[in-house]
Structure formats: structure tokens, C-alpha cells
Design a protein around this motif. Structure first.
Motif: not given
Length: 329
Positions: A306-329
Motif C-alpha cells: 500500500p501507498i502512504e501519502l503524507l502532507a506536513p502541517l501548514p505554517p499557521y498550524f505549526s505555529r499554533t502547536l509551538r505556542c500551545l506547547g503541543l508536540r506531534q508524535q
């Protein structure tokens, strides 16, 4: 299987309620797929926070048709086979020419919903598109999720993981089409358009009263994931439509009846606004933090993996994670 292209982080937001014939908004097209290199040249479209209404979110008027085609071409994360108004659909003919497809036309096979960001799967081969649609239908019937979304929620679910089941229907309320839950639907309700929906969720990280949640829908219904998270009393950040169905009294959240819902700017706690470093005008333009991150597709041939296609998060989404201290695992 041949003839499909996959675009990366695309926000399919239309400024008008009609859904088409309005400005197309892009939010950082950096993408990748398994065994694929990172496309180059996407970061230059991000602009600088100082001249944007919301940090990391590009204004639609910043793109010409030619630039949009360039961005879309650079956003192809996987490719099988031979190589009026500003909307994704309107520039597909130009994108086809830019990709050297000749007379073959691109069509949208799978995409994130209106206002959300993420993968957009295009095909220039009718047979491939038909095969993929059949695969999606079979996967839903077998209750095998093929899509994974990331969401940031205002509030933290009471359990770390589980499933959300709800019967939903589309209603026209005060001139607006809204998706509302139906308790104990009858057979007549089902025949009249009520659908039983199901999503799996898992809390990945928490912080500042918010959560990063992985969502895997097993059914397809308009605004399903937004409504499901609102039913958990944890609306998606930037959901200016269904967050209003969650009320608060003395710090306790509760669900408001569907008939009282009126889409309006999402109301956030002052402490959360400070964590996000946003002005009041930026809060009013907070984009929906719902991202189609991953698609699982069948291999090119029956015996292929099977093929797994991935798209990383857009900049505003990543910024929000940094501001809130949320780490993507």
C-alpha cells in the motif's frame, strides 16, 4: 494503477458560501510522501507575518493564476504514469498542461473538506479514478479508515481515545445550511437523509487547555469531524460555525440545542488568546485547524505494498502547536 497526482498542504477554503467561484486560499504547500523528496520552492509563498491578517496564512489576492499553477505543480508529492475565477478547479486545465498531460484532464479524486487543509488527490486517468473510488467505498464498508486528520481542539476530550458515533442531518436554519445531530433516528429519518456517522479519535498531546487530536473518520458526511468534536465539547480551533453549539456556565461546558446554533466568530478564553499571541482581529480570522495529513492507497499493482501519502502541517498550524506547547508524535 496509473495517472494520479497528489497535492500537498492545500486549504480548500472558499470566501463565498457557494463553494465555487470564489478566491482559492493556499496555506503553505510544502509536502512529502513515503520515498519522495521534499518539493522545493514552496516556502517563498508564505510571506511574512507582519503583512498578513493571520500569521502563516497567505492572503488569496497575493496569488495570480500563473503563480497558483506553479505552486500546485511544486506540490505534487507522488506521480504515477506519464507525466475565470481563481479556484482549484478553475486552474486544473492549466495545471494539466504544466504537468505535460496534453489533452488528459485532471479531476479531483479525494480532498479535504472546505476550509480544512491537507492532501488533494488528482487523477488524469478515468480508470484510476474509478478504481480509487471503488477502493474508498470498499474501505468504508469494511470500516477500514483510509484518511488521518490532525486537529487542534479548544478543550481536552475526557478520554484519551475512543470513537464518536452520531446520526447527522443537513438542515437549513436561518438561511444557513448546518449539520445537526439527530437523537435515536427512525427508519424514516434514515430514508430522509439522516446518516449514522463514526470517527475514531486519539489525543496526541495537551497543553494550555487545548489538545492535538488524531481523527480517523470511517464515514463521510459534510462537516462530520467538526460536529463530532463539538459533540465532545471540544470544538476545533478556528471553527466559526459549530463551536457556537458549545456553551459555558461557571466554567462547565454543555451542548446547546441545534436550533439555537448561529454561526459566528469562535469565542476563545483570554488566556488562550494570549498564548497564541493574537490580536482581536486575528482571532476573528483564525483558520480552521483541521488537516488531512495522511491517505492510505492501494499499490500500483495488486501485489504491491500500500501507498502512504503524507502532507506536513501548514505554517499557521505549526505555529499554533509551538505556542500551545503541543508536540506531534
Amino acid at each position: 494503477m496509473s495517472g494520479f497526482r497528489t497535492l500537498g498542504c492545500v486549504s480548500r477554503s472558499w470566501w463565498l458560501e457557494s463553494g465555487v467561484g470564489s478566491a482559492f486560499k493556499t496555506t503553505g504547500f510544502g509536502t512529502e510522501a513515503r520515498h519522495q523528496r521534499q518539493p522545493q520552492g514552496s516556502s517563498k509563498w508564505l510571506g511574512t507575518p507582519g503583512n498578513q491578517p493571520f500569521p502563516g496564512l497567505l492572503q488569496p489576492e497575493c496569488l495570480s493564476r500563473e503563480k497558483l499553477v506553479d505552486v500546485l505543480r511544486a506540490s505534487v508529492v507522488d506521480q504515477k504514469g506519464k507525466p475565470g475565477e481563481l479556484t482549484l478547479l478553475s486552474v486544473l486545465p492549466e495545471l494539466s498542461q504544466s504537468l505535460g498531460l496534453g489533452e488528459r484532464e485532471l479531476q479531483v479524486v479525494q480532498a479535504s473538506e472546505k476550509e480544512s487543509s491537507g492532501l488533494v488527490l488528482l487523477s488524469s486517468c478515468p480508470q484510476t479514478a474509478s478504481r480509487l473510488q471503488k477502493f474508498f467505498t470498499q474501505s468504508r464498508r469494511a470500516q477500514r479508515p483510509i484518511a488521518t486528520y490532525w486537529a487542534v481542539t479548544d478543550g481536552i476530550p475526557t478520554t484519551s481515545e475512543g470513537k464518536i458515533q452520531a446520526a447527522l442531518k443537513l438542515e437549513h436554519i436561518d438561511g444557513v445550511n448546518l449539520v445537526v445531530p439527530v437523537k435515536s433516528p427512525s427508519r424514516k429519518d434514515i430514508l430522509e437523509g439522516v446518516k449514522r456517522t463514526l470517527s475514531y479519535f486519539r489525543v496526541v498531546a495537551t497543553g494550555s487547555g487545548c489538545a492535538l487530536v488524531q481523527l480517523r473518520p470511517l464515514t463521510v458526511f459534510p462537516s462530520q469531524l467538526q460536529v463530532h468534536m463539538a459533540l465532545q465539547l471540544c470544538p476545533v480551533l478556528g471553527d466559526h460555525r459549530y463551536s457556537t453549539c458549545v456553551g459555558t456556565v461557571l466554567g462547565q461546558r454543555f451542548l446547546l440545542p441545534a436550533e439555537s446554533i448561529k454561526p459566528q466568530r469562535q469565542v476563545l478564553d483570554e488566556a488562550l488568546i494570549r498564548c497564541l499571541h493574537l490580536t482581536p482581529s486575528q482571532v476573528a480570522q483564525l483558520p480552521l485547524h483541521l488537516h488531512l495529513h495522511c491517505l492510505h492507497l492501494p499499490g500500483t499493482r495488486p501485489r504491491d505494498a500500500p501507498i502512504e501519502l503524507l502532507a506536513p502541517l501548514p505554517p499557521y498550524f505549526s505555529r499554533t502547536l509551538r505556542c500551545l506547547g503541543l508536540r506531534q508524535q
